[in-house]
Scaffold this active site. Structure first.
Site, PDB file in Angstrom:
ATOM      1  N   GLY A 130      11.089 -26.247 -20.563  1.00  0.00           N
ATOM      2  CA  GLY A 130      10.461 -25.426 -19.456  1.00  0.00           C
ATOM      3  C   GLY A 130      10.589 -25.879 -18.220  1.00  0.00           C
ATOM      4  N   SER A 131       9.778 -26.605 -17.621  1.00  0.00           N
ATOM      5  CA  SER A 131      10.171 -27.247 -15.991  1.00  0.00           C
ATOM      6  C   SER A 131      11.518 -28.038 -16.375  1.00  0.00           C
ATOM      7  CB  SER A 131       9.017 -28.126 -15.784  1.00  0.00           C
ATOM      8  OG  SER A 131       7.792 -27.286 -15.618  1.00  0.00           O
ATOM      9  N   ILE A 156      10.268 -15.148 -23.583  1.00  0.00           N
ATOM     10  CA  ILE A 156      11.128 -14.321 -22.850  1.00  0.00           C
ATOM     11  C   ILE A 156      10.652 -12.895 -22.661  1.00  0.00           C
ATOM     12  CG2 ILE A 156      13.516 -13.232 -22.471  1.00  0.00           C
ATOM     13  CD1 ILE A 156      13.141 -16.562 -22.577  1.00  0.00           C
ATOM     14  N   GLN A 336     -16.609 -13.544  -8.819  1.00  0.00           N
ATOM     15  CA  GLN A 336     -17.774 -14.309  -8.366  1.00  0.00           C
ATOM     16  C   GLN A 336     -18.641 -13.291  -7.510  1.00  0.00           C
ATOM     17  OE1 GLN A 336     -18.694 -17.211  -9.373  1.00  0.00           O
ATOM     18  NE2 GLN A 336     -20.261 -17.574  -8.373  1.00  0.00           N
ATOM     19  N   GLY A 339     -20.134 -11.030  -9.686  1.00  0.00           N
ATOM     20  CA  GLY A 339     -21.453 -11.482 -10.344  1.00  0.00           C
ATOM     21  C   GLY A 339     -21.186 -11.260 -12.141  1.00  0.00           C
ATOM     22  N   GLU A 363       8.300 -18.693 -13.833  1.00  0.00           N
ATOM     23  CA  GLU A 363       9.487 -18.761 -12.894  1.00  0.00           C
ATOM     24  C   GLU A 363       9.172 -20.090 -12.121  1.00  0.00           C
ATOM     25  OE1 GLU A 363      10.898 -15.426 -10.847  1.00  0.00           O
ATOM     26  OE2 GLU A 363      10.224 -13.953 -12.374  1.00  0.00           O
ATOM     27  N   THR A 365       6.665 -23.813 -12.572  1.00  0.00           N
ATOM     28  CA  THR A 365       5.163 -23.871 -12.228  1.00  0.00           C
ATOM     29  C   THR A 365       4.979 -24.184 -10.933  1.00  0.00           C
ATOM     30  OG1 THR A 365       5.572 -26.199 -12.977  1.00  0.00           O
ATOM     31  CG2 THR A 365       4.770 -24.986 -14.509  1.00  0.00           C
TER      32      THR A 365
HETATM   33  N1  COS Z   1      20.766 -23.533  -6.173  1.00  0.00           N
HETATM   34  C1  COS Z   1      22.157 -24.096  -6.472  1.00  0.00           C
HETATM   35  N2  COS Z   1      22.293 -25.181  -7.136  1.00  0.00           N
HETATM   36  C2  COS Z   1      21.161 -25.984  -7.280  1.00  0.00           C
HETATM   37  C3  COS Z   1      19.689 -25.467  -7.191  1.00  0.00           C
HETATM   38  C4  COS Z   1      19.845 -24.152  -6.276  1.00  0.00           C
HETATM   39  N3  COS Z   1      18.543 -23.821  -6.137  1.00  0.00           N
HETATM   40  N4  COS Z   1      19.178 -26.156  -7.628  1.00  0.00           N
HETATM   41  C5  COS Z   1      19.903 -27.238  -8.298  1.00  0.00           C
HETATM   42  N5  COS Z   1      21.199 -26.984  -8.089  1.00  0.00           N
HETATM   43  C6  COS Z   1      22.181 -27.962  -8.735  1.00  0.00           C
HETATM   44  C7  COS Z   1      22.235 -29.118  -8.095  1.00  0.00           C
HETATM   45  O1  COS Z   1      22.604 -29.301  -6.760  1.00  0.00           O
HETATM   46  C8  COS Z   1      22.824 -30.093  -9.147  1.00  0.00           C
HETATM   47  O2  COS Z   1      24.154 -29.956  -8.993  1.00  0.00           O
HETATM   48  P1  COS Z   1      25.009 -31.306  -9.245  1.00  0.00           P
HETATM   49  O3  COS Z   1      24.826 -31.617 -10.611  1.00  0.00           O
HETATM   50  O4  COS Z   1      26.368 -30.810  -8.793  1.00  0.00           O
HETATM   51  O5  COS Z   1      24.511 -32.265  -8.157  1.00  0.00           O
HETATM   52  C9  COS Z   1      22.339 -29.239 -10.312  1.00  0.00           C
HETATM   53  O6  COS Z   1      22.093 -28.120  -9.982  1.00  0.00           O
HETATM   54  C10 COS Z   1      21.105 -30.118 -11.183  1.00  0.00           C
HETATM   55  O7  COS Z   1      20.114 -29.898 -10.335  1.00  0.00           O
HETATM   56  P2  COS Z   1      18.890 -31.082 -10.044  1.00  0.00           P
HETATM   57  O8  COS Z   1      19.510 -32.646 -10.520  1.00  0.00           O
HETATM   58  O9  COS Z   1      18.056 -30.997  -8.992  1.00  0.00           O
HETATM   59  O10 COS Z   1      18.208 -30.465 -11.503  1.00  0.00           O
HETATM   60  P3  COS Z   1      17.134 -31.215 -12.234  1.00  0.00           P
HETATM   61  O11 COS Z   1      17.360 -31.162 -13.614  1.00  0.00           O
HETATM   62  O12 COS Z   1      16.318 -32.235 -11.593  1.00  0.00           O
HETATM   63  O13 COS Z   1      15.850 -29.961 -12.301  1.00  0.00           O
HETATM   64  C11 COS Z   1      14.512 -28.344 -11.254  1.00  0.00           C
HETATM   65  C12 COS Z   1      15.506 -29.280 -11.136  1.00  0.00           C
HETATM   66  C13 COS Z   1      13.145 -28.930 -11.847  1.00  0.00           C
HETATM   67  C14 COS Z   1      13.932 -27.824  -9.864  1.00  0.00           C
HETATM   68  C15 COS Z   1      14.795 -27.256 -12.391  1.00  0.00           C
HETATM   69  O14 COS Z   1      14.923 -27.634 -13.450  1.00  0.00           O
HETATM   70  C16 COS Z   1      13.656 -26.053 -12.197  1.00  0.00           C
HETATM   71  O15 COS Z   1      13.612 -25.189 -11.379  1.00  0.00           O
HETATM   72  N6  COS Z   1      13.014 -25.870 -13.372  1.00  0.00           N
HETATM   73  C17 COS Z   1      12.022 -24.929 -13.287  1.00  0.00           C
HETATM   74  C18 COS Z   1      12.463 -23.740 -14.347  1.00  0.00           C
HETATM   75  C19 COS Z   1      12.011 -22.598 -14.157  1.00  0.00           C
HETATM   76  O16 COS Z   1      11.634 -21.933 -13.088  1.00  0.00           O
HETATM   77  N7  COS Z   1      11.628 -21.954 -15.515  1.00  0.00           N
HETATM   78  C20 COS Z   1      10.978 -20.867 -15.507  1.00  0.00           C
HETATM   79  C21 COS Z   1      11.918 -20.127 -16.413  1.00  0.00           C
HETATM   80  S1  COS Z   1      12.376 -18.668 -16.029  1.00  0.00           S
HETATM   81  S2  COS Z   1      10.890 -17.423 -15.979  1.00  0.00           S
END
Ligand code: COS
Length: 385
Positions: A130-131, A156, A336, A339, A363, A365
């Site tokens: 998820g996250s 989805i 609220q 009521g 999209e 949390t």
């Molecule tokens: N635009 C372009 N590139 C991005 C980016 C963005 N907004 N965010 C991250 N990247 C790139 C990073 O630069 C990194 O690239 P490199 O491997 O070359 O360094 C790569 O993607 C991985 O990024 P990061 O290490 O920050 O990823 P994490 O696994 O730590 O995850 C979060 C980052 C938590 C922010 C991400 O997983 C996220 O947004 N999670 C929520 C998902 C979501 O919104 N789900 C809802 C589903 S859709 S309804």
């Protein structure tokens, strides 16, 4: 208030407001109660060309940007977030193609989405991812000129109703997030089916389903961009779409404020309308102020996104975070103010409070939005230092 909208933007707002008043408000409680997908309303939105709002003109759309999308989504959400979610999720599904699709992919798919002939959907989330979007398990392997997808996607929006799905899958597990790729899957592709349909707390007019890929075979030209670009495609898509969730929150908060203020003027206790009691008036004042502040931030972020600025992640996350937290507070306080009436299904505010909750979750949390903002601040201040 003057929001400095162009004539065209005001036309979009008024058109959506009219559809919301005439087509959505009268049926929203029934759609919610029966968990009924708003097929007829979506047809009306298609007839009004609104599914083409953000699709480039050369592919049959109106060529609007993030602000036009926010204005439309806000007005629809003022009446029902279940309906606006079904509408907005089609753009979420379209963004990977708009942003990264080849000319051939754009020509093949965007016109169908713009006309409303079919809905689109975006498939990233899985039961164990998820996250942690980089932790997806669905795999895609190139076998004899076709990609074969194996796995499933959870929660989805538009799943089962859309004809076009943009799906993120792993093509090289060893590369982590850089081993993900984005694909277009069509309804009817061999090995593609729908699983569980969820029963939800709110946005019950929208449909939320599982997608199952059981050795699903798709032509190799359904790959979006290149192998390994999937995570970037997903993140850039969310950067573009998150202000729209903020706009849903603004519309919802406005709808709740409308109900609460109108009720407080007519409801009498101790021989006086309850709006004349400071305790109630102050609640309404805070609700109105937070709604306006959220609108100001969402519009300003949408304009920033439309300026083609590169680093939009932080602003986009801020708009989603602030507006959706405000909508949760405003809808809770609307209940609220009403009521006991507010708690009953005879009034729309209990639905609004249920609908608000998902905006803080989907999209990304609001905890993830804070992470994104924090990471960007770290980069910015690192550069300054
Ligand atoms: N635009 C372009 N590139 C991005 C980016 C963005 N907004 N965010 C991250 N990247 C790139 C990073 O630069 C990194 O690239 P490199 O491997 O070359 O360094 C790569 O993607 C991985 O990024 P990061 O290490 O920050 O990823 P994490 O696994 O730590 O995850 C979060 C980052 C938590 C922010 C991400 O997983 C996220 O947004 N999670 C929520 C998902 C979501 O919104 N789900 C809802 C589903 S859709 S309804």
């Amino acid at each position: 208030m003057d929001y400095f909208l162009t004539e065209e933007q005001i036309m979009i707002r008024d058109l959506c407001r009219q559809i919301a008043e005439e087509r959505i408000k009268p049926v929203r409680a029934e759609l919610d109660e029966k968990e009924q997908f708003p097929t007829e309303i979506l047809k009306a939105l298609a007839q009004a060309d609104l599914f083409g709002l953000i699709i480039p003109e050369q592919y049959g759309g109106l060529g609007g940007g993030c602000l036009e999308n926010c204005i439309a989504v806000e007005e629809l959400s003022r009446a029902c977030v279940g309906v606006s979610t079904s509408f907005a999720a089609s753009f979420l599904g379209a963004y990977p193609i708009i942003l990264f699709g080849s000319d051939a992919q754009k020509a093949k798919y965007l016109a169908r989405i713009a006309s409303g002939e079919t809905l689109a959907a975006f498939a990233l989330t899985e039961s164990a991812a998820g996250s942690d979007a980089g932790g997806i398990a669905t795999e895609a392997k190139l076998v004899g000129g076709e990609y074969v997808l194996k796995g499933s996607k959870q929660w989805i929006t538009n799943g089962g109703k859309a004809g076009i799905y943009t799906v993120i899958a792993i093509t090289d597990r060893a590369k982590g997030a850089r081993g993900a790729s984005a694909f277009i899957v069509e309804e009817g592709d061999p090995g593609f089916s729908y699983g569980k349909k969820e029963v939800k707390m709110g946005i019950r007019a929208s449909i939320t389903s599982e997608l199952i890929f059981n050795d699903c075979r798709i032509p190799a030209d359904r790959l979006i961009a290149r192998e390994g670009m999937g995570f970037v495609v997903a993140m850039r898509t969310l950067d573009k779409s998150r202000p729209g969730v903020g706009a849903q929150a603004v519309g919802l908060a406005q709808g709740a404020l409308d109900e609460a203020a109108a009720f407080a003027r007519t409801r009498k206790q101790f021989d006086k309308p309850i709006i004349t009691f400071q305790a109630v008036a102050h609640m309404l004042a805070d609700m109105a102020t937070k709604t306006e502040a959220a609108r100001a931030l969402v519009y300003s972020v949408a304009r920033f996104v439309d300026s083609d600025a590169k680093d939009i992640s932080k602003a986009s996350a801020m708009a989603k975070l602030m507006a959706t937290d405000a909508a949760m507070e405003v809808t809770t306080n609307a209940v609220q103010v009403l009521g006991g009436h507010g708690y009953m299904r005879d009034y729309p505010v209990e639905k609004m409070m249920r609908d608000a909750k998902i905006l803080q979750i989907y999209e990304g949390t609001n905890q993830i939005q804070r992470n994104v903002i924090g990471q960007e601040l770290n980069k910015e201040y690192g550069r300054k230092g």
